[in-house]
Design a protein around this motif. Structure first.
Motif, PDB file in Angstrom:
ATOM      1  N   LEU A 176       1.181  -1.534  -0.142  1.00  0.00           N
ATOM      2  CA  LEU A 176      -0.039   0.559  -0.346  1.00  0.00           C
ATOM      3  C   LEU A 176       1.493   1.578   0.215  1.00  0.00           C
ATOM      4  O   LEU A 176       1.702   1.125   0.999  1.00  0.00           O
ATOM      5  CB  LEU A 176      -1.018  -0.298   1.335  1.00  0.00           C
ATOM      6  CG  LEU A 176      -1.890   1.314   1.113  1.00  0.00           C
ATOM      7  CD1 LEU A 176      -3.062   1.245   0.564  1.00  0.00           C
ATOM      8  CD2 LEU A 176      -2.403   1.278   3.008  1.00  0.00           C
ATOM      9  N   TYR A 177       1.138   2.073  -0.941  1.00  0.00           N
ATOM     10  CA  TYR A 177       1.534   3.266  -1.319  1.00  0.00           C
ATOM     11  C   TYR A 177       0.973   4.383  -0.733  1.00  0.00           C
ATOM     12  O   TYR A 177       0.021   4.382  -1.677  1.00  0.00           O
ATOM     13  CB  TYR A 177       2.857   3.452  -2.800  1.00  0.00           C
ATOM     14  CG  TYR A 177       3.351   1.870  -2.843  1.00  0.00           C
ATOM     15  CD1 TYR A 177       4.414   1.928  -2.329  1.00  0.00           C
ATOM     16  CD2 TYR A 177       3.352   1.102  -3.386  1.00  0.00           C
ATOM     17  CE1 TYR A 177       5.853   1.471  -2.558  1.00  0.00           C
ATOM     18  CE2 TYR A 177       4.582  -0.129  -3.552  1.00  0.00           C
ATOM     19  CZ  TYR A 177       5.101  -0.353  -3.007  1.00  0.00           C
ATOM     20  OH  TYR A 177       6.154  -1.048  -3.106  1.00  0.00           O
ATOM     21  N   LEU A 178       1.627   4.970   0.652  1.00  0.00           N
ATOM     22  CA  LEU A 178       0.275   6.568   0.642  1.00  0.00           C
ATOM     23  C   LEU A 178       1.248   7.890  -0.082  1.00  0.00           C
ATOM     24  O   LEU A 178       3.132   7.644   0.716  1.00  0.00           O
ATOM     25  CB  LEU A 178      -0.052   6.022   2.017  1.00  0.00           C
ATOM     26  CG  LEU A 178      -1.035   5.373   1.807  1.00  0.00           C
ATOM     27  CD1 LEU A 178      -1.230   5.045   3.312  1.00  0.00           C
ATOM     28  CD2 LEU A 178      -2.457   5.176   1.181  1.00  0.00           C
ATOM     29  N   ASN A 179       1.275   8.767  -0.197  1.00  0.00           N
ATOM     30  CA  ASN A 179       1.722   9.697   0.313  1.00  0.00           C
ATOM     31  C   ASN A 179       1.760  10.852   1.262  1.00  0.00           C
ATOM     32  O   ASN A 179       0.887  10.171   2.015  1.00  0.00           O
ATOM     33  CB  ASN A 179       1.327  10.628  -0.725  1.00  0.00           C
ATOM     34  CG  ASN A 179      -0.336  11.355  -0.933  1.00  0.00           C
ATOM     35  OD1 ASN A 179      -0.249  11.060   0.038  1.00  0.00           O
ATOM     36  ND2 ASN A 179      -0.114  11.910  -2.083  1.00  0.00           N
ATOM     37  N   TYR A 180       2.733  11.569   1.948  1.00  0.00           N
ATOM     38  CA  TYR A 180       2.524  11.955   2.644  1.00  0.00           C
ATOM     39  C   TYR A 180       1.121  12.168   3.497  1.00  0.00           C
ATOM     40  O   TYR A 180       0.643  12.128   4.656  1.00  0.00           O
ATOM     41  CB  TYR A 180       2.989  13.612   3.033  1.00  0.00           C
ATOM     42  CG  TYR A 180       3.294  13.686   4.581  1.00  0.00           C
ATOM     43  CD1 TYR A 180       4.688  13.182   5.341  1.00  0.00           C
ATOM     44  CD2 TYR A 180       2.961  15.107   4.936  1.00  0.00           C
ATOM     45  CE1 TYR A 180       4.590  14.061   6.413  1.00  0.00           C
ATOM     46  CE2 TYR A 180       2.367  15.438   5.877  1.00  0.00           C
ATOM     47  CZ  TYR A 180       3.231  14.967   6.497  1.00  0.00           C
ATOM     48  OH  TYR A 180       4.585  16.080   7.938  1.00  0.00           O
ATOM     49  N   GLU A 181       0.306  13.201   2.600  1.00  0.00           N
ATOM     50  CA  GLU A 181      -1.040  13.832   3.258  1.00  0.00           C
ATOM     51  C   GLU A 181      -1.868  12.337   3.631  1.00  0.00           C
ATOM     52  O   GLU A 181      -2.427  11.832   4.228  1.00  0.00           O
ATOM     53  CB  GLU A 181      -1.711  13.964   2.149  1.00  0.00           C
ATOM     54  CG  GLU A 181      -1.409  15.975   1.964  1.00  0.00           C
ATOM     55  CD  GLU A 181      -2.379  16.830   1.424  1.00  0.00           C
ATOM     56  OE1 GLU A 181      -2.955  16.373   0.348  1.00  0.00           O
ATOM     57  OE2 GLU A 181      -1.970  17.569   0.792  1.00  0.00           O
ATOM     58  N   GLN A 182      -1.712  11.040   2.320  1.00  0.00           N
ATOM     59  CA  GLN A 182      -2.833  10.199   2.936  1.00  0.00           C
ATOM     60  C   GLN A 182      -2.047   9.475   4.209  1.00  0.00           C
ATOM     61  O   GLN A 182      -2.449   8.443   4.729  1.00  0.00           O
ATOM     62  CB  GLN A 182      -2.729   8.717   1.799  1.00  0.00           C
ATOM     63  CG  GLN A 182      -3.633   9.839   0.442  1.00  0.00           C
ATOM     64  CD  GLN A 182      -2.986   8.978  -1.011  1.00  0.00           C
ATOM     65  OE1 GLN A 182      -1.479   8.125  -0.830  1.00  0.00           O
ATOM     66  NE2 GLN A 182      -3.800   8.963  -1.402  1.00  0.00           N
ATOM     67  N   SER A 183      -0.400   9.109   4.434  1.00  0.00           N
ATOM     68  CA  SER A 183      -0.069   8.436   5.588  1.00  0.00           C
ATOM     69  C   SER A 183      -0.820   9.415   6.688  1.00  0.00           C
ATOM     70  O   SER A 183      -1.010   8.872   7.918  1.00  0.00           O
ATOM     71  CB  SER A 183       1.366   8.569   5.511  1.00  0.00           C
ATOM     72  OG  SER A 183       1.456   7.971   3.703  1.00  0.00           O
ATOM     73  N   MET A 184      -1.072  10.702   6.809  1.00  0.00           N
ATOM     74  CA  MET A 184      -1.273  11.573   7.974  1.00  0.00           C
ATOM     75  C   MET A 184      -2.749  11.146   8.128  1.00  0.00           C
ATOM     76  O   MET A 184      -3.357  11.135   8.979  1.00  0.00           O
ATOM     77  CB  MET A 184      -0.956  12.770   8.004  1.00  0.00           C
ATOM     78  CG  MET A 184       0.630  13.006   7.908  1.00  0.00           C
ATOM     79  SD  MET A 184       1.889  12.214   9.218  1.00  0.00           S
ATOM     80  CE  MET A 184       1.209  13.668  10.581  1.00  0.00           C
ATOM     81  N   GLU A 185      -3.947  11.482   6.857  1.00  0.00           N
ATOM     82  CA  GLU A 185      -5.038  10.893   7.162  1.00  0.00           C
ATOM     83  C   GLU A 185      -4.763   9.857   8.157  1.00  0.00           C
ATOM     84  O   GLU A 185      -5.575   9.379   8.804  1.00  0.00           O
ATOM     85  CB  GLU A 185      -5.370  10.810   5.741  1.00  0.00           C
ATOM     86  CG  GLU A 185      -5.571  12.089   5.297  1.00  0.00           C
ATOM     87  CD  GLU A 185      -6.205  12.132   3.993  1.00  0.00           C
ATOM     88  OE1 GLU A 185      -6.309  10.952   3.979  1.00  0.00           O
ATOM     89  OE2 GLU A 185      -6.401  13.406   3.583  1.00  0.00           O
TER      90      GLU A 185
END
Length: 74
Positions: free
Chosen positions: A62-71
């Motif tokens: 599951l590859y997430l960007n910074y914003e998605q990870s913080m969400e």
């Protein structure tokens, strides 16, 4: 995979450079990502904004960007 399972040994990726991290819980994600951003900032010629915009975090496929990870932390 839609769920992050803890503990999780993973990596933050920016410009083909890998920064390994370990997350033991959701609260570790924000701290670990900020450490990675600071490390990339000191070792790359990029601003914090550019790093956060372009970095990816790998969570077992599951590859997430910074914003998605913080969400996911919220």
């Amino acid at each position: 995979m839609n769920k992050i399972i803890f503990p999780c040994e993973t990596a933050v990726i920016f410009r083909d450079v890998i920064y390994p991290v370990t997350f033991n819980s959701k609260k570790d994600i924000s701290e670990g990502l900020e450490m990675a951003v600071r490390w990339f900032e000191s070792n790359q010629t990029a601003t914090v904004k550019a790093i956060k915009k372009s970095m990816l975090v790998s969570f077992l496929g599951l590859y997430l960007n910074y914003e998605q990870s913080m969400e996911r932390v919220a």
